[in-house]
Write an enzyme that holds these catalytic residues in place. Structure first.
Site, short mmCIF file in Angstrom:
data_model
loop_
_atom_site.label_atom_id
_atom_site.label_comp_id
_atom_site.label_asym_id
_atom_site.label_seq_id
_atom_site.Cartn_x
_atom_site.Cartn_y
_atom_site.Cartn_z
N ILE A 139 0.88 -1.12 0.02
CA ILE A 139 0.00 0.07 -0.16
C ILE A 139 1.02 1.24 0.04
CG2 ILE A 139 -1.65 1.43 1.43
CD1 ILE A 139 -2.71 -1.35 2.14
N SER B 41 -6.87 -5.16 -15.28
CA SER B 41 -7.03 -3.85 -15.93
C SER B 41 -5.77 -3.38 -15.39
CB SER B 41 -7.96 -3.08 -14.67
OG SER B 41 -9.39 -3.75 -14.66
N ASP C 20 -6.02 0.30 -5.78
CA ASP C 20 -6.42 -0.40 -7.17
C ASP C 20 -7.59 0.41 -7.77
OD1 ASP C 20 -4.78 -2.76 -6.76
OD2 ASP C 20 -6.25 -3.48 -5.41
C1 GAR Z 1 -0.62 -10.43 -10.92
O1 GAR Z 1 -1.63 -11.34 -11.14
C2 GAR Z 1 -1.00 -8.81 -10.78
O2 GAR Z 1 -2.28 -8.54 -11.40
C3 GAR Z 1 -1.31 -8.84 -9.14
O3 GAR Z 1 -0.29 -9.65 -8.81
C4 GAR Z 1 0.06 -10.57 -9.85
C5 GAR Z 1 1.55 -10.62 -9.91
O4 GAR Z 1 2.25 -11.63 -10.68
N1 GAR Z 1 -1.28 -7.61 -8.69
C6 GAR Z 1 -2.13 -7.23 -7.80
O5 GAR Z 1 -3.04 -7.93 -7.35
C7 GAR Z 1 -2.01 -5.66 -7.23
N2 GAR Z 1 -3.24 -5.12 -6.47
P1 GAR Z 1 3.59 -11.70 -11.24
O6 GAR Z 1 4.64 -11.27 -10.04
O7 GAR Z 1 3.80 -12.95 -11.65
O8 GAR Z 1 3.52 -10.57 -12.33
#
Ligand code: GAR
Length: 192
Positions: free
Chosen positions: A93, A137, A146
């Protein structure tokens, strides 16, 4: 060239998608100049090193106050003189001062069709709600978690036998196409 700093906390598969797009010259003149992680063990650091991108970690556990960590992170980021900050699974955050410092030049990807399901466990929440579709998104970062103006969204169907895990995997594949496209759009619209 748009100088991009990517912030991660973990696996870094979205970072990898951005690195791959850059290597195919599909990032609209965007160039990842550094990757910063708040976790030393984040696999994304290895991905950056393999691509010869400077990678650093700065642990939030070394700071008593959120404000102090964000201020130190800002200094690390600004050493690279970025035009664009890309949050790719950066699970923190952010303080208002941090968000304001990068106003209009920081983007995030979130696994839901915002404004639906900010926060955690988005895949389970979409299934539980009986939604027909889910997605991801890319949005500009503002002070709410978010929130912020959406730049690009992608959708996937929710199938009858989906579990949160299977849905998450399908959304992840989508994210890997969506994020490079969004970053490319931003770089092309804001040539430096
Ligand atoms: C992704 O799915 C992204 O959308 C999410 O974390 C994951 C990271 O995956 N982010 C959130 O939830 C942000 N609020 P990665 O480390 O394999 O890119």
């Amino acid at each position: 060239m748009t100088r991009i700093v990517v912030l991660i906390s973990g696996h870094g598969s979205n970072l990898q998608a951005l690195i791959d797009a850059q290597q195919r010259d599909e990032l609209g003149g965007g160039h990842i100049v550094a990757v910063l992680s708040n976790r030393a063990e984040a696999f994304g650091i290895k991905r950056a090193q393999q691509a010869n991108i400077p990678a650093e970690h700065l642990s939030h556990r070394d700071f008593a106050e959120r404000e102090a960590f964000d201020a130190a992170l800002m200094r690390r980021i600004d050493n690279y003189q970025p035009d664009l900050i890309v949050l790719a699974g950066f699970m923190r955050i952010l303080t208002p001062a941090f968000v304001q410092h990068y106003a209009g030049k920081m983007v995030n990807i979130h696994p839901s069709l915002l404004p639906k399901y900010p926060g955690m466990h988005t895949h389970a929440r979409a299934i539980e709600a009986g939604d027909q579709e889910h997605g991801a998104s890319v949005h500009f970062v503002t002070e709410g978690v978010d929130e912020g103006p959406v730049i690009l969204q992608g959708r996937v169907p929710i199938l009858a036998d989906d579990t949160p895990d299977t849905l998450q995997q399908r959304v992840h594949v989508l994210e890997h196409q969506l994020y490079p496209r969004a970053v490319r759009m931003i770089c092309e619209q804001n040539p430096t």
